[in-house]
Design an enzyme around this catalytic site. Structure first.
Site, mmCIF file in Angstrom:
data_model
loop_
_atom_site.group_PDB
_atom_site.id
_atom_site.type_symbol
_atom_site.label_atom_id
_atom_site.label_comp_id
_atom_site.label_asym_id
_atom_site.label_seq_id
_atom_site.Cartn_x
_atom_site.Cartn_y
_atom_site.Cartn_z
ATOM 1 N N ARG A 168 -7.367 62.370 33.818
ATOM 2 C CA ARG A 168 -6.528 62.815 34.953
ATOM 3 C C ARG A 168 -7.349 63.033 36.223
ATOM 4 N NH1 ARG A 168 -3.750 65.954 30.859
ATOM 5 N NH2 ARG A 168 -1.965 64.693 30.214
ATOM 6 N N LYS A 195 -8.108 54.274 49.370
ATOM 7 C CA LYS A 195 -7.147 53.337 48.756
ATOM 8 C C LYS A 195 -7.846 52.673 47.580
ATOM 9 C CE LYS A 195 -3.990 52.005 52.463
ATOM 10 N NZ LYS A 195 -3.515 50.909 53.335
ATOM 11 N N GLU A 207 -13.426 42.680 59.976
ATOM 12 C CA GLU A 207 -12.869 44.041 59.916
ATOM 13 C C GLU A 207 -13.485 44.932 61.002
ATOM 14 O OE1 GLU A 207 -10.356 44.772 57.971
ATOM 15 O OE2 GLU A 207 -10.451 43.518 56.163
ATOM 16 N N LYS A 235 -12.359 54.612 61.421
ATOM 17 C CA LYS A 235 -11.524 54.682 60.215
ATOM 18 C C LYS A 235 -11.354 56.134 59.753
ATOM 19 C CE LYS A 235 -10.057 52.886 55.932
ATOM 20 N NZ LYS A 235 -10.018 51.818 54.959
ATOM 21 N N GLU A 295 -0.642 56.821 54.923
ATOM 22 C CA GLU A 295 0.053 55.775 55.686
ATOM 23 C C GLU A 295 1.534 56.105 55.837
ATOM 24 O OE1 GLU A 295 -1.720 51.923 54.772
ATOM 25 O OE2 GLU A 295 0.179 50.974 55.259
ATOM 26 N N ARG A 305 -2.105 54.914 60.190
ATOM 27 C CA ARG A 305 -2.991 54.158 59.289
ATOM 28 C C ARG A 305 -2.543 52.704 59.175
ATOM 29 N NH1 ARG A 305 -6.032 56.000 53.689
ATOM 30 N NH2 ARG A 305 -7.099 54.016 53.426
ATOM 31 N N ASN A 310 -3.788 47.590 59.331
ATOM 32 C CA ASN A 310 -3.315 46.340 58.728
ATOM 33 C C ASN A 310 -3.190 45.217 59.752
ATOM 34 O OD1 ASN A 310 -3.115 47.572 56.209
ATOM 35 N ND2 ASN A 310 -1.050 48.319 56.631
ATOM 36 N N HIS A 353 -3.142 41.555 58.804
ATOM 37 C CA HIS A 353 -3.006 41.457 57.353
ATOM 38 C C HIS A 353 -1.710 40.788 56.915
ATOM 39 C CE1 HIS A 353 -6.511 43.980 57.428
ATOM 40 N NE2 HIS A 353 -6.547 44.088 56.112
ATOM 41 N N HIS A 370 -2.262 37.831 54.765
ATOM 42 C CA HIS A 370 -1.809 37.852 53.375
ATOM 43 C C HIS A 370 -1.084 36.543 53.029
ATOM 44 C CE1 HIS A 370 -0.277 39.707 49.666
ATOM 45 N NE2 HIS A 370 0.828 39.027 49.914
ATOM 46 N N HIS A 380 -10.904 37.332 51.907
ATOM 47 C CA HIS A 380 -9.979 38.307 52.509
ATOM 48 C C HIS A 380 -10.270 38.509 54.008
ATOM 49 C CE1 HIS A 380 -7.426 41.807 52.938
ATOM 50 N NE2 HIS A 380 -8.453 42.488 53.412
HETATM 51 P P1 NAD Z 1 -16.480 41.614 46.659
HETATM 52 O O1 NAD Z 1 -16.554 43.003 46.202
HETATM 53 O O2 NAD Z 1 -15.899 40.595 45.742
HETATM 54 O O3 NAD Z 1 -17.934 41.135 47.103
HETATM 55 C C1 NAD Z 1 -18.097 39.822 47.585
HETATM 56 C C2 NAD Z 1 -19.232 39.107 46.850
HETATM 57 O O4 NAD Z 1 -20.477 39.610 47.289
HETATM 58 C C3 NAD Z 1 -19.216 39.275 45.340
HETATM 59 O O5 NAD Z 1 -19.636 38.069 44.751
HETATM 60 C C4 NAD Z 1 -20.277 40.352 45.108
HETATM 61 O O6 NAD Z 1 -20.855 40.250 43.830
HETATM 62 C C5 NAD Z 1 -21.272 40.020 46.181
HETATM 63 N N1 NAD Z 1 -22.097 41.111 46.677
HETATM 64 C C6 NAD Z 1 -21.693 42.351 47.043
HETATM 65 N N2 NAD Z 1 -22.701 43.019 47.620
HETATM 66 C C7 NAD Z 1 -23.767 42.211 47.585
HETATM 67 C C8 NAD Z 1 -25.116 42.335 48.059
HETATM 68 N N3 NAD Z 1 -25.514 43.411 48.739
HETATM 69 N N4 NAD Z 1 -25.961 41.312 47.831
HETATM 70 C C9 NAD Z 1 -25.521 40.183 47.193
HETATM 71 N N5 NAD Z 1 -24.271 39.979 46.775
HETATM 72 C C10 NAD Z 1 -23.407 40.997 46.974
HETATM 73 O O7 NAD Z 1 -15.655 41.463 48.035
HETATM 74 P P2 NAD Z 1 -15.410 42.402 49.303
HETATM 75 O O8 NAD Z 1 -15.124 41.481 50.398
HETATM 76 O O9 NAD Z 1 -16.462 43.434 49.450
HETATM 77 O O10 NAD Z 1 -14.086 43.203 48.893
HETATM 78 C C11 NAD Z 1 -12.857 42.541 48.757
HETATM 79 C C12 NAD Z 1 -11.909 43.470 48.042
HETATM 80 O O11 NAD Z 1 -11.763 44.646 48.817
HETATM 81 C C13 NAD Z 1 -10.527 42.881 47.849
HETATM 82 O O12 NAD Z 1 -10.136 43.104 46.521
HETATM 83 C C14 NAD Z 1 -9.653 43.695 48.781
HETATM 84 O O13 NAD Z 1 -8.336 43.838 48.299
HETATM 85 C C15 NAD Z 1 -10.384 45.005 48.809
HETATM 86 N N6 NAD Z 1 -10.139 45.821 50.008
HETATM 87 C C16 NAD Z 1 -9.823 47.124 49.822
HETATM 88 C C17 NAD Z 1 -9.608 47.936 50.908
HETATM 89 C C18 NAD Z 1 -9.326 49.397 50.697
HETATM 90 O O14 NAD Z 1 -9.024 50.091 51.683
HETATM 91 N N7 NAD Z 1 -9.439 49.908 49.492
HETATM 92 C C19 NAD Z 1 -9.724 47.424 52.204
HETATM 93 C C20 NAD Z 1 -10.055 46.085 52.363
HETATM 94 C C21 NAD Z 1 -10.268 45.290 51.255
HETATM 95 N N1 GLY Z 2 -7.829 48.830 54.745
HETATM 96 C C1 GLY Z 2 -6.641 49.443 55.202
HETATM 97 C C2 GLY Z 2 -6.603 50.896 54.912
HETATM 98 O O1 GLY Z 2 -7.539 51.467 54.400
HETATM 99 O O2 GLY Z 2 -5.610 51.512 55.187
#
Ligand code: NAD
Ligand code: GLY
Length: 367
Positions: A121, A143, A185, A227, A237, A242, A246, A249, A253, A267
Site C-alpha cells: 500500500r 505521474k 520537453e 515544472k 491536473e 498542469r 501537455n 501531446h 499522441h 515520445h
Molecule cells: P527510456 O526510459 O526508454 O530511455 C530511453 C533509452 O535510453 C532506453 O534505451 C534507456 O535504456 C536508455 N538510457 C537511459 N539513460 C541512459 C544513459 N544515461 N545512458 C545510456 N542509455 C540510457 O525513455 P525516456 O524518453 O526517458 O522516457 C519515456 C517514457 O517516459 C515514456 O514511457 C513516457 O510515457 C514517459 N513519460 C512520463 C512522464 C511523467 O510525467 N511521468 C512524462 C513524460 C514521459
Molecule cells: N508530463 C506531463 C505532466 O507531468 O503532467
C-alpha cells in the site's frame, strides 16, 4: 548545485541538480538506506553505463547497492514487468518505510513509481533520472504508469517521489537521438509561458545538444523550476494549469499511435512535431501570429527534431489521425481539450476545437 523544492505539503520534496551528483550519491542517499542497503531498479543500458558510478559512490558511504535490472524499452512498462518487479521487491523484503531508487529514463521512473505506490500500500521511492526527458519532465510531479493493450499510461497513480537527484553528466552516455528527443520537453516550457526561455533555447540549443555542461545544467534547472511550480499549483491536473504541460501531446499522441509507439518516432519527437502543429493550427485559427508559428517550426527544424507529418514519418491522413485522438485519455464528455497558443509563451487550454477542422488542417499542412 541547485536545490529546487516541490511544495506539496506533507508530500513536499527536493530536486537536486548537480553536475557529478551521481558520484556524490552515497552522501546524498545514505540517510535513505535502511540497514545500510538501497535497492536500485534500472534497465540494462543504464546498468552498463551508469550503475557502476552509483555503486562506487554508495560503497564509499558504506551503503550496499542491491540491483534489479530490467530490459530497456517502452515494453518494460507492462503488467508482466510490474509483476516481476513487485515480486523482486517482496523477495528483498522491502518495507513501507524503505526507499526504492529508480535509476533510468521515464520508463524505469514510471514503472518504479507505480510499483512503489502499490507495494504494501505504498513504500517510498527516489528518482535518479538518466535521460534528458526524465530529468526535465517525467521524474518530477509524481505521474506513474504502465501501458496495457488498450493504450499507453492508462494504469497508474499520482505518487510523489521522496527526492529527485539529477546529475546532467549521466547524459554523456545517452544516445544523441534520445538527448534531442528530451530537448523537445525543454522547448515546451518556453512555449508554454516563458518566451525569454524560448529565446535562450534558440541561442543555446546547439551547445546544449553538443554536451556543454553549463548549458545542460541551466536548461535542466530552469525546466524543473517551471515544472515544480506547476505541480505545486495543480498536482492532480484538476485546475487546468498542469494540463499546459501537455502542449503538443494531443497531436503528438496521434502521430505516435500512427507510427506504432516505437523507435520510428520517440515520445519527445512526437511532442516536437505536435508542438509545431499546435502552433501552426493556432495560426490557422487566427489566434497566433504566423511569425511565431514559423519561429517554432524553424527552431525545431534547426535542431533536427520532427516538425511536420513528413519528418515524423507519419503517412495517415487527417481523418485517421483524428481517429487516434478520440482514444486520448484526456477525452471528456465527447470533448477533447486542446492546447493552443496566442503566441510564444502564451499557451492556453481550448475546449472549442472541432475535430473535423483539425483533420482538414492536418491534410492541408501536409500538402
Ligand atoms: P527510456 O526510459 O526508454 O530511455 C530511453 C533509452 O535510453 C532506453 O534505451 C534507456 O535504456 C536508455 N538510457 C537511459 N539513460 C541512459 C544513459 N544515461 N545512458 C545510456 N542509455 C540510457 O525513455 P525516456 O524518453 O526517458 O522516457 C519515456 C517514457 O517516459 C515514456 O514511457 C513516457 O510515457 C514517459 N513519460 C512520463 C512522464 C511523467 O510525467 N511521468 C512524462 C513524460 C514521459
Ligand atoms: N508530463 C506531463 C505532466 O507531468 O503532467
Amino acid at each position: 548545485m541547485a536545490i529546487v523544492p516541490v511544495a506539496l505539503g506533507a508530500r513536499s520534496y527536493n530536486i537536486i541538480v548537480e553536475q557529478g551528483g551521481l558520484d556524490r550519491a552515497g552522501d546524498i542517499l545514505a540517510p535513505y538506506a535502511r540497514k545500510g542497503r538501497l535497492v536500485v531498479v534500472t534497465d540494462a543500458h543504464v546498468a552498463a553505463a551508469q550503475l557502476p558510478r552509483l555503486d562506487a559512490s554508495l560503497r564509499r558511504a558504506n551503503v550496499t547497492l542491491e540491483p534489479i535490472i530490467l530490459p530497456p524499452g517502452e515494453q518494460t512498462k507492462s503488467w508482466q514487468h510490474l509483476e516481476q518487479l513487485l515480486d523482486a521487491l517482496l523477495a528483498l523484503e522491502i518495507e513501507r518505510g524503505d526507499h526504492v531508487v529508480a535509476l533510468g529514463g521515464g520508463v524505469i521512473g514510471d514503472l518504479v513509481g507505480f510499483a512503489a505506490s502499490i507495494l504494501k500500500r505504498g513504500c517510498h521511492f527516489i528518482q535518479v533520472p538518466t535521460t534528458l526527458l526524465a530529468q526535465v519532465d517525467s521524474s518530477v510531479g509524481g505521474k506513474t504508469a504502465i501501458n496495457t493493450a488498450a493504450g499507453k499510461n492508462l494504469i497508474g497513480s499520482f505518487y510523489q517521489p521522496a527526492l529527485v537527484l539529477i546529475d546532467p553528466s549521466t547524459l554523456d552516455s545517452l544516445p544523441p537521438r534520445e538527448t534531442r528527443a528530451g530537448y523537445a520537453e525543454i522547448v515546451k516550457y518556453g512555449l508554454i509561458d516563458d518566451p525569454d526561455f524560448f529565446g535562450w533555447c534558440e541561442a543555446n540549443a546547439q551547445a546544449l545538444l553538443a554536451g556543454d555542461p553549463d548549458a545542460r545544467t541551466i536548461a535542466i534547472e530552469r525546466s524543473v523550476r517551471a515544472k515544480a511550480a506547476i505541480v505545486a499549483d495543480d498536482e492532480r491536473e484538476t485546475s487546468g494549469r498542469r494540463a499546459l504541460l501537455n502542449l503538443g501531446h494531443t497531436f503528438g499522441h496521434a502521430l505516435e499511435a500512427d507510427t506504432g509507439f516505437c523507435d520510428t518516432l520517440l515520445h519527445g519527437e512526437g511532442v516536437a512535431a505536435g508542438m509545431a502543429l499546435a502552433f501552426r493550427y493556432s495560426a490557422r485559427l487566427g489566434l497566433c501570429p504566423q511569425s511565431d508559428a514559423d519561429r517554432v517550426t524553424a527552431h525545431l527544424r534547426a535542431v533536427g527534431l520532427p516538425h511536420d507529418l513528413a519528418t515524423a514519418h507519419v503517412t495517415a491522413n487527417g481523418v485517421a489521425l483524428v481517429g487516434h485522438m478520440l482514444h486520448d485519455k484526456k477525452m471528456a464528455a465527447g470533448t477533447l481539450p486542446f492546447l493552443l497558443a496566442r503566441g510564444i509563451g502564451q499557451t492556453f487550454l481550448s475546449k472549442d476545437v472541432v475535430l473535423d477542422d483539425v483533420a482538414k488542417f492536418l491534410d492541408a499542412d501536409r500538402a
